[in-house]
Design an enzyme around this catalytic site. Structure first.
Site, PDB file in Angstrom:
ATOM      1  N   ASN A   1       0.824  -1.212   0.000  1.00 29.64           N
ATOM      2  CA  ASN A   1       0.000   0.000   0.000  1.00 29.64           C
ATOM      3  C   ASN A   1       0.855   1.259   0.000  1.00 29.64           C
ATOM      4  O   ASN A   1       1.974   1.256   0.513  1.00 29.64           O
ATOM      5  CB  ASN A   1      -0.849   0.091   1.284  1.00 29.64           C
ATOM      6  CG  ASN A   1      -1.884  -1.006   1.384  1.00 29.64           C
ATOM      7  OD1 ASN A   1      -2.393  -1.490   0.378  1.00 29.64           O
ATOM      8  ND2 ASN A   1      -2.210  -1.392   2.614  1.00 29.64           N
ATOM      9  N   ASP A  18       0.943   4.357   2.101  1.00 37.07           N
ATOM     10  CA  ASP A  18       0.427   4.836   3.387  1.00 37.07           C
ATOM     11  C   ASP A  18       0.377   6.358   3.387  1.00 37.07           C
ATOM     12  O   ASP A  18       1.371   7.024   3.066  1.00 37.07           O
ATOM     13  CB  ASP A  18       1.334   4.377   4.537  1.00 37.07           C
ATOM     14  CG  ASP A  18       1.159   2.900   4.877  1.00 37.07           C
ATOM     15  OD1 ASP A  18       0.328   2.223   4.235  1.00 37.07           O
ATOM     16  OD2 ASP A  18       1.859   2.425   5.799  1.00 37.07           O
ATOM     17  N   GLY A  51       2.133  -6.979   3.835  1.00 31.85           N
ATOM     18  CA  GLY A  51       3.057  -7.868   3.127  1.00 31.85           C
ATOM     19  C   GLY A  51       4.362  -7.172   2.803  1.00 31.85           C
ATOM     20  O   GLY A  51       5.455  -7.672   3.112  1.00 31.85           O
ATOM     21  N   ASN A  72       5.614  -4.502   4.103  1.00 31.56           N
ATOM     22  CA  ASN A  72       6.344  -4.163   5.334  1.00 31.56           C
ATOM     23  C   ASN A  72       7.134  -5.380   5.823  1.00 31.56           C
ATOM     24  O   ASN A  72       8.275  -5.259   6.280  1.00 31.56           O
ATOM     25  CB  ASN A  72       5.374  -3.729   6.442  1.00 31.56           C
ATOM     26  CG  ASN A  72       4.625  -2.449   6.105  1.00 31.56           C
ATOM     27  OD1 ASN A  72       4.992  -1.733   5.181  1.00 31.56           O
ATOM     28  ND2 ASN A  72       3.569  -2.169   6.852  1.00 31.56           N
ATOM     29  N   GLY A  89       2.391  -7.325  22.635  1.00 26.18           N
ATOM     30  CA  GLY A  89       2.940  -5.972  22.663  1.00 26.18           C
ATOM     31  C   GLY A  89       4.084  -5.853  23.653  1.00 26.18           C
ATOM     32  O   GLY A  89       5.043  -6.646  23.626  1.00 26.18           O
ATOM     33  N   ASP A 119       4.313  -6.160  11.765  1.00 26.44           N
ATOM     34  CA  ASP A 119       4.869  -6.616  10.480  1.00 26.44           C
ATOM     35  C   ASP A 119       6.385  -6.796  10.594  1.00 26.44           C
ATOM     36  O   ASP A 119       6.955  -7.757  10.066  1.00 26.44           O
ATOM     37  CB  ASP A 119       4.567  -5.604   9.368  1.00 26.44           C
ATOM     38  CG  ASP A 119       3.076  -5.354   9.212  1.00 26.44           C
ATOM     39  OD1 ASP A 119       2.292  -6.282   9.501  1.00 26.44           O
ATOM     40  OD2 ASP A 119       2.703  -4.243   8.814  1.00 26.44           O
ATOM     41  N   ARG A 127      10.347   5.002  15.734  1.00 24.09           N
ATOM     42  CA  ARG A 127      10.525   5.818  14.526  1.00 24.09           C
ATOM     43  C   ARG A 127       9.188   5.928  13.786  1.00 24.09           C
ATOM     44  O   ARG A 127       8.407   4.985  13.800  1.00 24.09           O
ATOM     45  CB  ARG A 127      11.529   5.146  13.581  1.00 24.09           C
ATOM     46  CG  ARG A 127      12.872   4.962  14.247  1.00 24.09           C
ATOM     47  CD  ARG A 127      13.769   3.995  13.509  1.00 24.09           C
ATOM     48  NE  ARG A 127      14.923   3.720  14.355  1.00 24.09           N
ATOM     49  CZ  ARG A 127      15.913   2.902  14.048  1.00 24.09           C
ATOM     50  NH1 ARG A 127      15.915   2.252  12.904  1.00 24.09           N
ATOM     51  NH2 ARG A 127      16.907   2.716  14.879  1.00 24.09           N
ATOM     52  N   GLY A 130       6.409   5.945  10.712  1.00 28.14           N
ATOM     53  CA  GLY A 130       6.211   5.252   9.446  1.00 28.14           C
ATOM     54  C   GLY A 130       6.216   3.752   9.608  1.00 28.14           C
ATOM     55  O   GLY A 130       6.420   3.216  10.708  1.00 28.14           O
TER      56      GLY A 130
HETATM   57  O1  RIB Z   1       0.353  -3.149   9.525  1.00 31.20           O
HETATM   58  C1  RIB Z   1       0.509  -1.813   9.101  1.00 31.20           C
HETATM   59  C2  RIB Z   1       0.033  -1.661   7.693  1.00 31.20           C
HETATM   60  O2  RIB Z   1      -1.345  -1.915   7.659  1.00 31.20           O
HETATM   61  C3  RIB Z   1       0.200  -0.286   7.104  1.00 31.20           C
HETATM   62  O3  RIB Z   1       1.454  -0.102   6.476  1.00 31.20           O
HETATM   63  C4  RIB Z   1      -0.976  -0.160   6.150  1.00 31.20           C
HETATM   64  O4  RIB Z   1      -0.623  -0.086   4.815  1.00 31.20           O
HETATM   65  C5  RIB Z   1      -1.854  -1.382   6.447  1.00 31.20           C
HETATM   66  O5  RIB Z   1      -1.718  -2.357   5.504  1.00 31.20           O
END
Ligand code: RIB
Length: 306
Positions: free
Chosen positions: A10, A12, A40, A42, A218, A248, A285, A287
């Site tokens: 994606n 973002d 995926g 990520n 977590g 991810d 960080r 993002g």
């Molecule tokens: O897990 C985080 C992700 O979830 C983001 O990067 C966003 O694109 C969604 O897929």
């Protein structure tokens, strides 16, 4: 390659907000950014950059500028993108609000990810060449099951049950659990997969249906179960600014550190420890892909290559 990640990708679009808006509310953001995302993609960046494994990504982007930019970004991380096809659609978009407590709320517009329900020959070849295949549930279940079927004998299929709706669905949940060698879920996803309403019964029930289970809690670390034996893996302390993509990062690094190793409790716990170190660095960080640390940072925090 060692790791093939099959999943979503994606663009973002992130708004920094004082708090997550209530229904019907308009809030002014105090910051904004754009970055690479999708669970995926990520995970592929995490496997390659933080996990240090030769990695391929299998998925679909749209025929647009976001698609070509995201493809180039993965390639710049050394990821094999021969299995990333371009579909006659828009690239997936995620609209993300991140509040001052580092929590987020995400709406995904799937675009090309939603139409990714079959594998082409190139994608099957990429998957068949990998030691570890990783998938999540942000693409159609048909593609996830096709990826599991395309793996070569002995390859390990890691399923990250996020988002968890298909695990809770009686039509697809059993098929997905049946395909997974290693299931990685957080406590809420475990509840959806277990369906008993009791956390420890859910854990036992789900663990009995896969070879290995990893449940993440977590800041409270994770629990790893292999063939009925269990280990607890602590989390690393973190000063969180943005938790987007932390799960991810954990999964991608876990997969990378499992490649070429037998699926034992010890190996999975060591991989989870490296994943936890990478996730702790990533939440400090902003993002998703932008926040993924380098392998050397992970090893420095986790105490040597896991
Ligand atoms: O897990 C985080 C992700 O979830 C983001 O990067 C966003 O694109 C969604 O897929």
């Amino acid at each position: 390659v060692s790791v093939a990640v099959v999943g979503s990708i994606n663009r973002d679009i992130v708004a920094r907000v004082p708090r997550i808006p209530r229904p019907g509310e308009t809030l002014l953001a105090h910051g904004a950014s754009r970055g690479g995302g999708g669970k995926g993609a990520n995970q592929a960046v995490a496997a390659a950059r933080a996990g240090g494994a030769p990695t391929a990504f299998v998925g679909a982007v749209g025929d647009d500028a976001d698609g070509s930019d995201l493809r180039a970004a993965l390639a710049a991380d050394g990821i094999d993108v021969s299995g990333l096809r371009t579909a006659p659609d828009r690239t997936g978009i995620a609209l993300i609000s991140v509040d001052d407590a580092a929590e987020n709320a995400i709406v995904v517009i799937p675009g090309a990810n939603g139409a990714f329900d079959t594998l082409d020959d190139t994608q099957r070849r990429v998957i068949a060449a990998a030691d570890v295949i990783v998938a999540q549930l942000e693409i159609p279940v048909a593609a996830v099951l096709a990826a599991a079927a395309a793996r070569r004998p002995g390859a390990v299929f890691v399923l990250n049950g996020a988002p968890s709706a298909p695990l809770a669905d009686p039509a697809t949940g059993p098929l997905l659990l049946g395909a997974a060698d290693v299931l990685v879920v957080n406590e809420h996803e475990l509840q959806d997969a277990g369906g008993t309403g009791d956390a420890s019964t859910d854990l036992e029930r789900v663990a009995s249906r896969v070879r290995a289970l990893v449940v993440t809690y977590g800041a409270d670390g994770s629990v790893v179960v292999v063939d009925g034996r269990r280990a607890e893996v602590p989390a690393f302390p973190a000063d969180a600014v943005d938790t987007t993509g932390a799960g991810d990062t954990f999964c991608g690094v876990l997969a990378a550190r499992l490649a070429g190793r037998p699926l034992t409790l010890e190996a999975l716990a060591a991989a989870a420890r490296a994943g936890a170190a990478a996730a702790a660095l990533a939440v400090g960080r902003p993002g998703a892909q932008d926040a993924v640390p380098a392998a050397a940072e992970v090893d420095a925090l986790a105490g040597g290559a896991a």
